[in-house]
Design an enzyme around this catalytic site. Structure first.
Site, PDB file in Angstrom:
ATOM      1  N   GLU A   1       0.814  -1.167  -0.108  1.00 39.72           N
ATOM      2  CA  GLU A   1       0.255  -0.003  -0.097  1.00 39.72           C
ATOM      3  C   GLU A   1       0.691   1.195  -0.021  1.00 39.72           C
ATOM      4  O   GLU A   1       1.618   1.300   0.954  1.00 39.72           O
ATOM      5  CB  GLU A   1      -0.873  -0.059   1.133  1.00 39.72           C
ATOM      6  CG  GLU A   1      -1.965   1.074   1.123  1.00 39.72           C
ATOM      7  CD  GLU A   1      -2.685   1.454   2.374  1.00 39.72           C
ATOM      8  OE1 GLU A   1      -3.716   2.238   2.442  1.00 39.72           O
ATOM      9  OE2 GLU A   1      -2.400   0.721   3.536  1.00 39.72           O
TER      10      GLU A   1
ATOM     11  N   ASP B   1       4.707   5.042   3.664  1.00 39.55           N
ATOM     12  CA  ASP B   1       4.527   6.479   3.809  1.00 39.55           C
ATOM     13  C   ASP B   1       5.580   7.188   4.404  1.00 39.55           C
ATOM     14  O   ASP B   1       6.596   6.470   5.084  1.00 39.55           O
ATOM     15  CB  ASP B   1       3.114   6.646   4.739  1.00 39.55           C
ATOM     16  CG  ASP B   1       2.421   7.897   4.430  1.00 39.55           C
ATOM     17  OD1 ASP B   1       3.124   8.997   4.861  1.00 39.55           O
ATOM     18  OD2 ASP B   1       1.267   7.855   4.170  1.00 39.55           O
TER      19      ASP B   1
ATOM     20  N   ASP C   1      -3.066  12.543  -1.669  1.00 36.87           N
ATOM     21  CA  ASP C   1      -3.118  13.888  -2.013  1.00 36.87           C
ATOM     22  C   ASP C   1      -3.696  14.204  -3.630  1.00 36.87           C
ATOM     23  O   ASP C   1      -2.694  13.633  -4.247  1.00 36.87           O
ATOM     24  CB  ASP C   1      -2.114  14.623  -1.829  1.00 36.87           C
ATOM     25  CG  ASP C   1      -2.221  16.167  -1.737  1.00 36.87           C
ATOM     26  OD1 ASP C   1      -2.869  16.419  -2.568  1.00 36.87           O
ATOM     27  OD2 ASP C   1      -1.339  16.826  -0.969  1.00 36.87           O
TER      28      ASP C   1
ATOM     29  N   ASP D   1     -11.599  10.134  -3.381  1.00 33.34           N
ATOM     30  CA  ASP D   1     -12.863  10.814  -3.505  1.00 33.34           C
ATOM     31  C   ASP D   1     -12.819  11.893  -4.624  1.00 33.34           C
ATOM     32  O   ASP D   1     -13.992  12.333  -4.949  1.00 33.34           O
ATOM     33  CB  ASP D   1     -13.083  11.506  -2.259  1.00 33.34           C
ATOM     34  CG  ASP D   1     -11.968  12.602  -2.010  1.00 33.34           C
ATOM     35  OD1 ASP D   1     -11.018  11.959  -1.914  1.00 33.34           O
ATOM     36  OD2 ASP D   1     -12.211  13.678  -1.917  1.00 33.34           O
TER      37      ASP D   1
END
Length: 217
Positions: free
Chosen positions: A47, A72, A121, A157
């Protein structure tokens, strides 16, 4: 930086399920994740931009027969996911604190079986196009470390980012493309396994439909 964040960074640096620059194994893991950390030959699912690791940990719970790595750069976020994995004794879950730009150096060619990109982002400004995690330079890296037939999953989204990604994939003639602009009103939701990120729950609460796609390399 607040004391809480500093404490989390310090804790992450000491954890056996987190790898970052300066860690003893950090520069040795490419091509040897199964050998040096997981100690098995199971598939690896990555991920990128994992945030708090909801997907990495959630999949780790559901699929003990696979290995999961969340990556991350933000240590305070990785602290959350690595804490959950430790508390639940998920030995098939690890975290990598690194810039996504370096992902191609941290895995060998064909080492990864699946990649998830979850709510990155959107980088809406034109000057930031190359920083989008679905831009060609990132897709090139993902596709190099994925095995033939490996799958890339993407949830967002943001409709503009989703449309941009579809355009890039059309240019690349992506294989096996499945996509929807309203995941939870489609028959593709079974592919996302009912796992929700913190951001996803917020967006759904605001009535924003979730976009999803997958393709194979």
């Amino acid at each position: 930086m607040g004391r809480s964040k500093m404490a989390k960074f310090a804790a992450v640096a000491e954890r056996e399920n987190v790898f970052e620059p300066g860690n003893e194994l950090y520069d040795q893991l490419a091509g040897k994740w199964r050998e040096l950390y997981f100690e098995n030959s199971n598939p690896i699912v990555l991920e990128v931009g994992c945030g708090r690791g909801e997907y990495t940990v959630g999949m780790g719970r559901m699929f003990p027969e696979k290995n999961f790595i969340g990556t991350d750069i933000k240590g305070a976020r990785i602290w959350k996911g690595s804490t959950m994995a430790m508390e639940e004794e998920l030995t098939n879950v690890a975290f990598l604190r690194a810039f996504i730009e370096n992902i191609g150096d941290l895995f060998a060619e064909n080492e990864v079986d699946e990649i998830w990109i979850t709510f990155p982002d959107p980088r809406p400004k034109d000057r930031d196009i190359k920083r989008r995690l679905t831009s060609p330079r990132f897709l090139d890296q993902y596709e190099r470390i994925l095995k033939p037939g490996g799958i890339v999953h993407f949830k967002t989204d943001n409709e503009a980012l989703f449309d941009y990604t579809l355009e890039i994939l059309a240019e690349r003639q992506a294989k096996g493309l499945l996509q929807t602009k309203n995941l939870y009103s489609s028959d593709l939701q079974e592919h996302t396994m009912g796992i929700y990120t913190t951001y996803e729950r917020r967006y759904l609460g605001e009535g924003i439909p979730i976009k999803y796609l997958q393709y194979t390399v």
